[in-house]
Design a protein around this motif. Structure first.
Motif, PDB file in Angstrom:
ATOM      1  N   THR A  35       0.837  -1.191   0.000  1.00  0.00           N
ATOM      2  CA  THR A  35       0.000   0.000   0.000  1.00  0.00           C
ATOM      3  C   THR A  35       0.879   1.251   0.000  1.00  0.00           C
ATOM      4  O   THR A  35       1.846   1.346   0.745  1.00  0.00           O
ATOM      5  N   VAL A  36       0.563   2.187  -0.873  1.00  0.00           N
ATOM      6  CA  VAL A  36       1.343   3.412  -0.979  1.00  0.00           C
ATOM      7  C   VAL A  36       0.727   4.469  -0.066  1.00  0.00           C
ATOM      8  O   VAL A  36      -0.459   4.788  -0.180  1.00  0.00           O
ATOM      9  N   GLU A  37       1.532   5.014   0.851  1.00  0.00           N
ATOM     10  CA  GLU A  37       1.072   6.071   1.744  1.00  0.00           C
ATOM     11  C   GLU A  37       1.557   7.404   1.202  1.00  0.00           C
ATOM     12  O   GLU A  37       2.751   7.616   0.986  1.00  0.00           O
ATOM     13  N   VAL A  38       0.617   8.307   0.949  1.00  0.00           N
ATOM     14  CA  VAL A  38       0.934   9.624   0.416  1.00  0.00           C
ATOM     15  C   VAL A  38       0.822  10.638   1.540  1.00  0.00           C
ATOM     16  O   VAL A  38      -0.144  10.639   2.301  1.00  0.00           O
ATOM     17  N   VAL A  39       1.833  11.516   1.663  1.00  0.00           N
ATOM     18  CA  VAL A  39       1.837  12.519   2.722  1.00  0.00           C
ATOM     19  C   VAL A  39       1.946  13.909   2.103  1.00  0.00           C
ATOM     20  O   VAL A  39       2.400  14.073   0.973  1.00  0.00           O
ATOM     21  N   GLU A  40       1.517  14.909   2.883  1.00  0.00           N
ATOM     22  CA  GLU A  40       1.591  16.287   2.422  1.00  0.00           C
ATOM     23  C   GLU A  40       3.036  16.756   2.427  1.00  0.00           C
ATOM     24  O   GLU A  40       3.744  16.583   3.417  1.00  0.00           O
ATOM     25  N   SER A  41       3.494  17.345   1.347  1.00  0.00           N
ATOM     26  CA  SER A  41       4.862  17.833   1.263  1.00  0.00           C
ATOM     27  C   SER A  41       4.943  19.347   1.211  1.00  0.00           C
ATOM     28  O   SER A  41       6.029  19.917   1.163  1.00  0.00           O
ATOM     29  N   THR A  42       3.787  20.025   1.211  1.00  0.00           N
ATOM     30  CA  THR A  42       3.722  21.482   1.184  1.00  0.00           C
ATOM     31  C   THR A  42       2.587  21.941   2.096  1.00  0.00           C
ATOM     32  O   THR A  42       1.693  21.156   2.419  1.00  0.00           O
ATOM     33  N   PRO A  43       2.580  23.212   2.519  1.00  0.00           N
ATOM     34  CA  PRO A  43       1.505  23.685   3.399  1.00  0.00           C
ATOM     35  C   PRO A  43       0.128  23.611   2.759  1.00  0.00           C
ATOM     36  O   PRO A  43      -0.856  23.285   3.432  1.00  0.00           O
ATOM     37  N   LEU A  44       0.027  23.919   1.468  1.00  0.00           N
ATOM     38  CA  LEU A  44      -1.268  23.891   0.806  1.00  0.00           C
ATOM     39  C   LEU A  44      -1.700  22.466   0.514  1.00  0.00           C
ATOM     40  O   LEU A  44      -0.869  21.601   0.191  1.00  0.00           O
ATOM     41  N   PRO A  45      -2.983  22.177   0.618  1.00  0.00           N
ATOM     42  CA  PRO A  45      -3.468  20.846   0.258  1.00  0.00           C
ATOM     43  C   PRO A  45      -3.170  20.544  -1.210  1.00  0.00           C
ATOM     44  O   PRO A  45      -3.233  21.419  -2.071  1.00  0.00           O
ATOM     45  N   GLY A  46      -2.812  19.301  -1.475  1.00  0.00           N
ATOM     46  CA  GLY A  46      -2.511  18.895  -2.846  1.00  0.00           C
ATOM     47  C   GLY A  46      -2.393  17.397  -2.925  1.00  0.00           C
ATOM     48  O   GLY A  46      -2.827  16.665  -2.040  1.00  0.00           O
ATOM     49  N   ILE A  47      -1.768  16.921  -3.988  1.00  0.00           N
ATOM     50  CA  ILE A  47      -1.610  15.481  -4.170  1.00  0.00           C
ATOM     51  C   ILE A  47      -0.659  14.893  -3.149  1.00  0.00           C
ATOM     52  O   ILE A  47      -0.833  13.793  -2.668  1.00  0.00           O
ATOM     53  N   GLY A  48       0.375  15.652  -2.773  1.00  0.00           N
ATOM     54  CA  GLY A  48       1.363  15.114  -1.860  1.00  0.00           C
ATOM     55  C   GLY A  48       2.354  14.221  -2.581  1.00  0.00           C
ATOM     56  O   GLY A  48       2.468  14.226  -3.810  1.00  0.00           O
ATOM     57  N   ILE A  49       3.078  13.425  -1.806  1.00  0.00           N
ATOM     58  CA  ILE A  49       4.130  12.592  -2.358  1.00  0.00           C
ATOM     59  C   ILE A  49       4.194  11.300  -1.567  1.00  0.00           C
ATOM     60  O   ILE A  49       3.818  11.257  -0.384  1.00  0.00           O
ATOM     61  N   GLU A  50       4.640  10.217  -2.199  1.00  0.00           N
ATOM     62  CA  GLU A  50       4.724   8.947  -1.498  1.00  0.00           C
ATOM     63  C   GLU A  50       5.711   9.055  -0.337  1.00  0.00           C
ATOM     64  O   GLU A  50       6.779   9.664  -0.458  1.00  0.00           O
ATOM     65  N   ARG A  51       5.338   8.481   0.787  1.00  0.00           N
ATOM     66  CA  ARG A  51       6.152   8.575   1.996  1.00  0.00           C
ATOM     67  C   ARG A  51       7.553   8.028   1.764  1.00  0.00           C
ATOM     68  O   ARG A  51       8.529   8.544   2.323  1.00  0.00           O
ATOM     69  N   GLU A  52       7.691   6.992   0.906  1.00  0.00           N
ATOM     70  CA  GLU A  52       8.998   6.394   0.668  1.00  0.00           C
ATOM     71  C   GLU A  52       9.947   7.340  -0.038  1.00  0.00           C
ATOM     72  O   GLU A  52      11.154   7.115  -0.061  1.00  0.00           O
ATOM     73  N   ARG A  53       9.420   8.408  -0.641  1.00  0.00           N
ATOM     74  CA  ARG A  53      10.289   9.356  -1.334  1.00  0.00           C
ATOM     75  C   ARG A  53      10.505  10.644  -0.536  1.00  0.00           C
ATOM     76  O   ARG A  53      11.082  11.601  -1.053  1.00  0.00           O
ATOM     77  N   VAL A  54      10.062  10.680   0.716  1.00  0.00           N
ATOM     78  CA  VAL A  54      10.293  11.821   1.603  1.00  0.00           C
ATOM     79  C   VAL A  54      11.515  11.527   2.460  1.00  0.00           C
ATOM     80  O   VAL A  54      11.527  10.534   3.202  1.00  0.00           O
ATOM     81  N   PRO A  55      12.555  12.352   2.397  1.00  0.00           N
ATOM     82  CA  PRO A  55      13.794  12.066   3.141  1.00  0.00           C
ATOM     83  C   PRO A  55      13.713  12.467   4.609  1.00  0.00           C
ATOM     84  O   PRO A  55      14.529  13.241   5.113  1.00  0.00           O
ATOM     85  N   ALA A  56      12.714  11.957   5.311  1.00  0.00           N
ATOM     86  CA  ALA A  56      12.531  12.253   6.729  1.00  0.00           C
ATOM     87  C   ALA A  56      11.567  11.229   7.308  1.00  0.00           C
ATOM     88  O   ALA A  56      10.835  10.553   6.582  1.00  0.00           O
ATOM     89  N   ASN A  57      11.554  11.133   8.629  1.00  0.00           N
ATOM     90  CA  ASN A  57      10.685  10.181   9.315  1.00  0.00           C
ATOM     91  C   ASN A  57       9.311  10.811   9.542  1.00  0.00           C
ATOM     92  O   ASN A  57       8.950  11.207  10.642  1.00  0.00           O
ATOM     93  N   VAL A  58       8.542  10.911   8.464  1.00  0.00           N
ATOM     94  CA  VAL A  58       7.204  11.511   8.539  1.00  0.00           C
ATOM     95  C   VAL A  58       6.251  10.542   9.238  1.00  0.00           C
ATOM     96  O   VAL A  58       6.265   9.336   8.974  1.00  0.00           O
ATOM     97  N   GLU A  59       5.409  11.078  10.133  1.00  0.00           N
ATOM     98  CA  GLU A  59       4.450  10.247  10.863  1.00  0.00           C
ATOM     99  C   GLU A  59       3.052  10.836  10.721  1.00  0.00           C
ATOM    100  O   GLU A  59       2.868  12.061  10.770  1.00  0.00           O
ATOM    101  N   ARG A  60       2.077   9.943  10.541  1.00  0.00           N
ATOM    102  CA  ARG A  60       0.674  10.369  10.439  1.00  0.00           C
ATOM    103  C   ARG A  60      -0.143   9.613  11.476  1.00  0.00           C
ATOM    104  O   ARG A  60      -0.005   8.395  11.623  1.00  0.00           O
ATOM    105  N   ILE A  61      -0.973  10.326  12.203  1.00  0.00           N
ATOM    106  CA  ILE A  61      -1.816   9.713  13.219  1.00  0.00           C
ATOM    107  C   ILE A  61      -3.254  10.172  13.004  1.00  0.00           C
ATOM    108  O   ILE A  61      -3.516  11.187  12.349  1.00  0.00           O
ATOM    109  N   GLN A  62      -4.179   9.407  13.574  1.00  0.00           N
ATOM    110  CA  GLN A  62      -5.593   9.735  13.487  1.00  0.00           C
ATOM    111  C   GLN A  62      -6.056  10.339  14.806  1.00  0.00           C
ATOM    112  O   GLN A  62      -5.724   9.830  15.876  1.00  0.00           O
ATOM    113  N   PRO A  63      -6.803  11.442  14.771  1.00  0.00           N
ATOM    114  CA  PRO A  63      -7.333  12.019  16.010  1.00  0.00           C
ATOM    115  C   PRO A  63      -8.231  11.017  16.735  1.00  0.00           C
ATOM    116  O   PRO A  63      -8.786  10.094  16.129  1.00  0.00           O
TER     117      PRO A  63
END
Length: 751
Positions: A35-63
């Motif tokens: 499964t491909v996880e897409v994360v926001e890479s800019t402040p504005l909402p958009g398509i984002g980028i696959e987490r595997e291509r982000v050079p940082a330990n990005v974390e997403r949680i659910q409220p």
């Protein structure tokens, strides 16, 4: 142009799929793609980028229901900790990798926080009012670590990006009611729906409690609405957020009180009232299959009123003068003071972003302009301290300060992710910020000032998918934070400010520049196991610190260098009817320069000949206060059936230095002991659409403290005011952790 169910052109998922070739290179043809996880890479909402291509330990949680954003992050993210200075669920200091987002003026702010691309760090002090976040409308919380320049000012240690729900993806009606300990009652209602081109979402929430400490009621009301339109090539969302809150945070408690009654308070009242009105409009338009435009405009208005009953910091001098005048009865100085402040803030911003998708590039460029203006006043009213340590005013109200502050920031940014081949991607980013801060003194000209800050911040990174289950990443990035009007108005050590704030003519402050290195490994084995290991280091140059001179006063100052470095380790997975997670962080947060800091309640004050009588010497390598070195988070959920879940979680932290003991040389209790807290929660769907849920916090009723400071106590152990300042004693003040508490609720869903 045809759209998929998410509203994006079908050509875009196809292009994204081509970028997932690293998995296909190493996998057999019969191996299912992960499964491909897409994360926001800019402040504005958009398509984002696959987490595997982000050079940082990005974390997403659910409220989670019944938990504030800060509480949820504290329980879930390995590098998050909380200082409950105010003992209010909506007024916590949230720390991430040693950087803080807090509602309290005087706390060094180092995280940028966004809701749907709108920056909610308030312009007057960069503070974050957690009570104004539309809690019932949140869909996800993404934490991007490091000094990512794309997210603009104040992104020193990371950015927190929250997204709200919409009616197309969240149809139906939900009603939730809960109650329990501390006299807490919550009621929430949400409704979403859609037609062919329109969708709508509405959420309302009410939170009331008496609090577990004396004189600690809280009342939070929130409303959120969103209307969306979607066409063949475009979509737009209009959101309106309203909140009206009345918070009581009674702060730190001296050890002499704490030993007798953990529920008692030092002085009161300590009340903050906020009212928010915000309107935001965001739109997306596809120019063609590979080019997207995103625009946003917002207006934000926050009214804040505070009322704080404090000890009179001028009492010792006034008492001495009273004695010299013959100690005339009836002419004694006031032992207490009511500090009132009012802050009316208005923010207006707009941004435009262009994203281009090519065979090997995902390129984004944007511009933004944000402006805020704040009208601030502060008054004082002397009075007598009551037996319960409240303040009974008996003097006239005196206007101490009246300030008008404006901040204007213009930015240009660009980021490009370039795929060298199927496994390796390079990322380059840059953002130029120009900030102007103008202060106007409405009682004279002492506070007048006009300051301009500008900087170009770069970032580079690389990701390498070694094989389908293991990836490597590394990055370097820089960010900056410009001083705010309150910091520029309270930067003179000879004229300390009374918090929330009282102002004096002050010297210029330099902007903070943060430089971050990060590298790590991450991987997975299907759903059975996910893991990550990250090493990071962030150095702040000209850090802005608040140096306390008493429990309620201090000043802002630049400090040469500070550093936060550490290791993050994370494991999570599922097996059968169980899912689990484990997160550990080692954090070394230190001063990297030497300086003299005001700390008159530290027993070593004046010991170093290079410092003044009330100062301590902080040296390179000394620990930053209020941050534990070790953090461990564990969680386990049991799903015996599709309708029942029972979970438990634990947070453990090592000791931390209290503020005022930055040199760790106080001869006494200068630390907060380590502690662990266990919680349990469960939910059971006993009928279609009907769910009962509950949770117990601090199951073993552990007595712990999460924050502390050294200060002078003018009361005896029974809480009686000592009229002679010579009898006052320096003590450790602490923030007691909440005792065992339980809540139960009912959730009804009509979908």
């Amino acid at each position: 142009m045809p759209l998929d169910r998410s509203g994006y052109p079908l050509a875009v998922p196809a292009a994204v799929a081509l970028l997932l070739a690293p998995a296909a290179v190493f996998a057999r043809s019969d191996t299912p793609l992960p499964t491909v996880e897409v994360v926001e890479s800019t402040p504005l909402p958009g398509i984002g980028i696959e987490r595997e291509r982000v050079p940082a330990n990005v974390e997403r949680i659910q409220p989670a229901s019944g938990e504030s954003v800060a509480t949820k992050m504290n329980r879930t993210l390995g590098s998050a900790t909380v200082n409950e200075v105010q003992n209010n669920p909506f007024q916590a200091d949230l720390n991430f990798r040693g950087f803080t987002a807090s509602p309290l003026l005087g706390t060094p702010q180092g995280l940028s926080v966004f809701v749907d691309g709108i920056r909610i760090n308030e312009g007057f002090g960069d503070v974050v009012n957690w009570d104004l976040v539309p809690q019932p409308a949140l869909e996800s919380i993404t934490v991007l670590p490091g000094s990512n320049p794309v997210f603009g000012l104040n992104t020193l240690g990371g950015a927190v990006s929250m997204r709200t729900k919409d009616g197309r993806n969240n149809p139906g009606t939900d009603l939730e009611i809960s109650g329990g300990s501390f006299g807490r009652w919550t009621v929430g209602l949400a409704h979403g729906g859609s037609s062919e081109n329109l969708d709508w979402f509405f959420a309302a929430d009410s939170f009331e409690e008496e609090g577990w400490r004396d004189h600690s009621p809280t009342d939070v009301k929130q409303l959120f609405s969103k209307l969306g339109w979607r066409g063949e090539h475009s979509d737009a969302y209009l959101s309106i957020t309203y909140a009206d809150t009345d918070l009581t945070g009674n702060g730190l408690l001296p050890d002499s009180f704490y030993r007798h009654d953990r529920e008692s308070i030092f002085t009161y009242p300590d009340n903050t009232r906020n009212r928010l009105m915000q309107i935001g409009l965001t739109g997306n338009h596809w120019l063609d299959d590979t080019n997207q435009l995103t625009g946003r405009i917002y207006w934000r208005n926050v009214h804040t009123r505070t009322l704080n009953g404090d000890g009179n910091d001028e009492y010792p001098d006034e008492y001495e003068q009273w004695v010299l005048n013959g100690s005339i009865p009836g002419d004694e100085p006031a032992g207490g003071v009511l500090n009132r402040t009012g802050t009316d803030q208005y923010a207006l911003g707009l941004a435009l972003q262009w994203t281009h998708y090519a065979d090997q590039h995902q390129l984004t460029a944007g511009v933004s302009h944000d402006r805020t203006r704040a009208s601030f006043f502060q008054s004082e009213q002397g009075g007598e301290l009551t037996e319960a340590r409240g303040v009974d005013p008996d003097e006239d109200v005196e206007l101490a300060n009246s300030l008008y502050g404006r901040t204007r920031t213009s930015s240009v940014y660009v980021t490009d992710t370039y795929s060298l081949n199927d496994a390796v991607a390079l990322t380059g980013s840059a953002r130029y910020n120009r900030t102007r801060v103008i202060n106007k003194d409405r009682l004279g000209d002492d506070l007048n000032g006009d300051f301009t800050y500008h900087r170009l911040n770069p970032a580079v990174g690389v990701t390498w998918q070694i094989n389908p289950g293991i990836g490597f990443y590394a990055s370097y990035n820089e960010g900056n934070r410009a001083p705010t009007p309150i910091e520029l108005g309270c930067a003179d050590p000879t004229n300390p400010c009374t918090l929330p704030n009282a102002l004096a003519a002050d010297p210029h402050l330099d902007q903070v520049v943060a430089k971050t290195f990060e590298f790590g490994l991450r991987g997975h084995q299907g759903k059975a196991l996910n893991w990550n290991a990250t090493v990071f280091s962030t150095t702040n140059h000209d850090d802005i610190l608040f140096v306390g001179t008493s429990t309620s006063a201090g000043y802002f100052t630049n400090f040469g260098k500070t550093r936060r470095q550490g290791v993050e380790l994370g494991l999570s997975g599922s097996h059968g009817v169980f899912d689990w997670s484990a997160n550990y962080t080692w954090l070394r947060a230190t001063y990297e320069s030497s300086a003299c800091l005001m700390a008159e309640s530290n027993s070593s004050a004046g010991a170093d000949p290079r410092c003044g009588a009330d100062e301590i010497r902080v040296s390179s390598g000394d620990r930053l206060p209020a941050l534990p070195r070790h953090s461990l988070k564990l969680a386990l959920n049991w799903h015996p059936s599709n309708t029942l879940r029972i979970g438990t979680n634990m947070q453990a932290f090592s000791d931390q230095l209290v503020r005022g003991n930055e040199n760790d040389k106080h001869d006494g209790r200068g630390k907060i002991d380590g502690y662990a807290v266990f919680n349990v929660d469960a939910d059971w769907q006993f009928a279609k659409g009907w769910t009962v849920f509950g949770r117990i916090d601090n199951v073993f009723d552990s007595e712990y403290e999460s924050a502390g400071a050294l200060a002078e106590n003018p009361f005896d152990a029974r809480g009686s005011f000592l009229t002679n300042p010579d009898d006052w004693k320096d003590e450790r003040f602490v923030s007691p952790g909440a005792p065992r508490a339980a809540w139960i609720g009912l959730r009804i869903a009509w979908h």
